[in-house]
Scaffold this motif. Sequence first.
Motif, mmCIF file in Angstrom:
data_model
loop_
_atom_site.group_PDB
_atom_site.id
_atom_site.type_symbol
_atom_site.label_atom_id
_atom_site.label_comp_id
_atom_site.label_asym_id
_atom_site.label_seq_id
_atom_site.Cartn_x
_atom_site.Cartn_y
_atom_site.Cartn_z
ATOM 1 N N ARG A 195 0.823 -1.204 0.000
ATOM 2 C CA ARG A 195 0.000 0.000 0.000
ATOM 3 C C ARG A 195 0.862 1.262 0.000
ATOM 4 N NH1 ARG A 195 -4.367 0.074 4.471
ATOM 5 N NH2 ARG A 195 -4.929 1.932 3.289
ATOM 6 N N MET A 196 2.069 1.174 0.552
ATOM 7 C CA MET A 196 2.957 2.327 0.521
ATOM 8 C C MET A 196 3.294 2.706 -0.916
ATOM 9 S SD MET A 196 5.571 1.757 3.721
ATOM 10 C CE MET A 196 6.531 3.222 3.343
ATOM 11 N N LYS A 197 3.362 1.716 -1.798
ATOM 12 C CA LYS A 197 3.651 2.006 -3.198
ATOM 13 C C LYS A 197 2.530 2.822 -3.834
ATOM 14 C CE LYS A 197 6.552 -2.075 -3.867
ATOM 15 N NZ LYS A 197 6.746 -3.348 -4.612
ATOM 16 N N GLU A 198 1.311 2.611 -3.337
ATOM 17 C CA GLU A 198 0.182 3.381 -3.852
ATOM 18 C C GLU A 198 0.330 4.864 -3.520
ATOM 19 O OE1 GLU A 198 -3.360 1.739 -2.262
ATOM 20 O OE2 GLU A 198 -2.906 -0.315 -2.886
ATOM 21 N N ALA A 199 1.141 5.158 -2.516
ATOM 22 C CA ALA A 199 1.281 6.541 -2.067
ATOM 23 C C ALA A 199 2.044 7.401 -3.061
ATOM 24 C CB ALA A 199 1.979 6.598 -0.719
ATOM 25 N N GLU A 200 2.561 6.793 -4.115
ATOM 26 C CA GLU A 200 3.203 7.596 -5.151
ATOM 27 C C GLU A 200 2.223 8.598 -5.748
ATOM 28 O OE1 GLU A 200 4.974 4.928 -7.892
ATOM 29 O OE2 GLU A 200 6.431 4.147 -6.449
ATOM 30 N N ASP A 201 0.940 8.309 -5.598
ATOM 31 C CA ASP A 201 -0.074 9.261 -6.040
ATOM 32 C C ASP A 201 -0.003 10.554 -5.239
ATOM 33 O OD1 ASP A 201 -0.995 7.496 -7.906
ATOM 34 O OD2 ASP A 201 -2.648 6.744 -6.663
ATOM 35 N N THR A 202 0.735 10.527 -4.099
ATOM 36 C CA THR A 202 0.838 11.712 -3.257
ATOM 37 C C THR A 202 1.391 12.902 -4.034
ATOM 38 O OG1 THR A 202 1.179 10.347 -1.298
ATOM 39 C CG2 THR A 202 1.821 12.648 -1.136
ATOM 40 N N LEU A 203 2.368 12.657 -4.896
ATOM 41 C CA LEU A 203 2.938 13.749 -5.679
ATOM 42 C C LEU A 203 1.907 14.350 -6.617
ATOM 43 C CD1 LEU A 203 6.594 12.782 -6.622
ATOM 44 C CD2 LEU A 203 5.782 14.407 -4.932
ATOM 45 N N PHE A 204 1.088 13.484 -7.205
ATOM 46 C CA PHE A 204 0.014 13.986 -8.059
ATOM 47 C C PHE A 204 -0.964 14.814 -7.234
ATOM 48 C CE2 PHE A 204 -4.375 13.341 -9.547
ATOM 49 C CZ PHE A 204 -4.298 13.982 -10.787
ATOM 50 N N LEU A 205 -1.279 14.323 -6.028
ATOM 51 C CA LEU A 205 -2.193 15.056 -5.159
ATOM 52 C C LEU A 205 -1.586 16.393 -4.734
ATOM 53 C CD1 LEU A 205 -3.417 12.134 -2.857
ATOM 54 C CD2 LEU A 205 -4.686 13.221 -4.713
ATOM 55 N N ALA A 206 -0.256 16.400 -4.509
ATOM 56 C CA ALA A 206 0.408 17.644 -4.117
ATOM 57 C C ALA A 206 0.301 18.677 -5.230
ATOM 58 C CB ALA A 206 1.866 17.378 -3.778
ATOM 59 N N GLY A 207 0.577 18.255 -6.470
ATOM 60 C CA GLY A 207 0.466 19.180 -7.593
ATOM 61 C C GLY A 207 -0.953 19.677 -7.771
ATOM 62 N N GLN A 208 -1.907 18.782 -7.591
ATOM 63 C CA GLN A 208 -3.314 19.148 -7.705
ATOM 64 C C GLN A 208 -3.698 20.159 -6.627
ATOM 65 O OE1 GLN A 208 -6.506 16.140 -6.831
ATOM 66 N NE2 GLN A 208 -6.849 16.267 -9.044
ATOM 67 N N TYR A 209 -3.184 19.935 -5.408
ATOM 68 C CA TYR A 209 -3.486 20.857 -4.317
ATOM 69 C C TYR A 209 -2.907 22.241 -4.597
ATOM 70 C CZ TYR A 209 -3.643 22.973 0.316
ATOM 71 O OH TYR A 209 -3.882 23.824 1.356
ATOM 72 N N MET A 210 -1.661 22.291 -5.070
ATOM 73 C CA MET A 210 -1.031 23.583 -5.342
ATOM 74 C C MET A 210 -1.774 24.328 -6.455
ATOM 75 S SD MET A 210 1.313 23.828 -3.063
ATOM 76 C CE MET A 210 2.247 25.263 -3.634
ATOM 77 N N ASP A 211 -2.239 23.617 -7.459
ATOM 78 C CA ASP A 211 -3.023 24.253 -8.524
ATOM 79 C C ASP A 211 -4.327 24.824 -7.962
ATOM 80 O OD1 ASP A 211 -1.105 23.618 -10.380
ATOM 81 O OD2 ASP A 211 -2.141 21.840 -11.137
ATOM 82 N N SER A 212 -4.991 24.035 -7.109
ATOM 83 C CA SER A 212 -6.239 24.499 -6.501
ATOM 84 C C SER A 212 -5.995 25.661 -5.560
ATOM 85 C CB SER A 212 -6.914 23.349 -5.744
ATOM 86 O OG SER A 212 -7.303 22.311 -6.615
ATOM 87 N N LEU A 213 -4.856 25.630 -4.863
ATOM 88 C CA LEU A 213 -4.515 26.719 -3.952
ATOM 89 C C LEU A 213 -4.340 28.024 -4.724
ATOM 90 C CD1 LEU A 213 -3.857 27.230 -0.914
ATOM 91 C CD2 LEU A 213 -1.442 26.947 -1.524
#
Length: 310
Positions: free
Chosen positions: A181-199
Amino acid sequence: MAAEVESMFYVREAPWHGLGTRVQEAPDSREALRLAGLDWSVVQEPIYTARKELVEGHKANVRDSDGKPLGVVTDRYRVIQNREAFAFTDSLLGEGVRYETAGSHLGGRKVWLLARMPHEYIISGERVSPYLLFSNAHDGSGAVRVALTPIRVVCNNTLNLALATAKRSWSMVHTGDVRSRMKEAEDTLFLAGQYMDSLGKEFDALRKKKLSDRQVMEYIEILLPLEDGSTPQQEKNTRRLREDMKMRYFDAPDLQGVGKNAYRFINAASDFATHAQPLRKSANYKENLFLKTVEGNPLIDRAYQMMKAA
């Protein structure tokens, strides 16, 4: 609750949170963990009653370096060691990551590592640097957690708003096949970019919400209320806090060109929450403020919700 920080470090220049012992270099998470005093492992031991009877279904998480018990967990609990949890940030962020600080608190029951991501964002004409906090609990009280904390570079204000349009954090419980499941966390970078765009979009919207001086004073009073039945000293303290935040809105040099709007109010609230001196300064107030800031500061969240409704 006191943070009870055992050890922290920072690399070269004092970071925005101002905590830790200065070191020259932390090239990867393994070295960062050594510098932070986190190069130990968790072992699981059986639990016995005073009559030497085995307590079935539970184990004790124990620190191998000194035999200190960290918590009691069920048999379903899977240990994620400091080295493997934090090595995850190496593969996640890749080349260019800077480890700013790492440490433990509550006697080693909880540990964290804060990494500065290798690129900055320009949002509404201002430099915003994203940081990634990776935290882990060894006492069974919490999950592995990765959280994004954007910092406005010019003033070191945290801008970790609780947006409805994008996630700021990811977490995983200590059960099941945790390593896959830790490998699934690679999506975190995508989520980070998405958050910064929304911010960025949210900042643009907040800049368009103009505020009169009278509205600002009313919002400060709502954000820092004077409770019924307050003593004269409590009233004095509240007025002092209000004056402090008023100064941060009207007089802060970095906000003079921003305009009088909701974005300026959010920055003033963040500046107040991040940098204002407390009425009573405990021995660990900086550590407590750091932990509250990276996880989400309630005062900043309230200010943001007020500006959303303005």
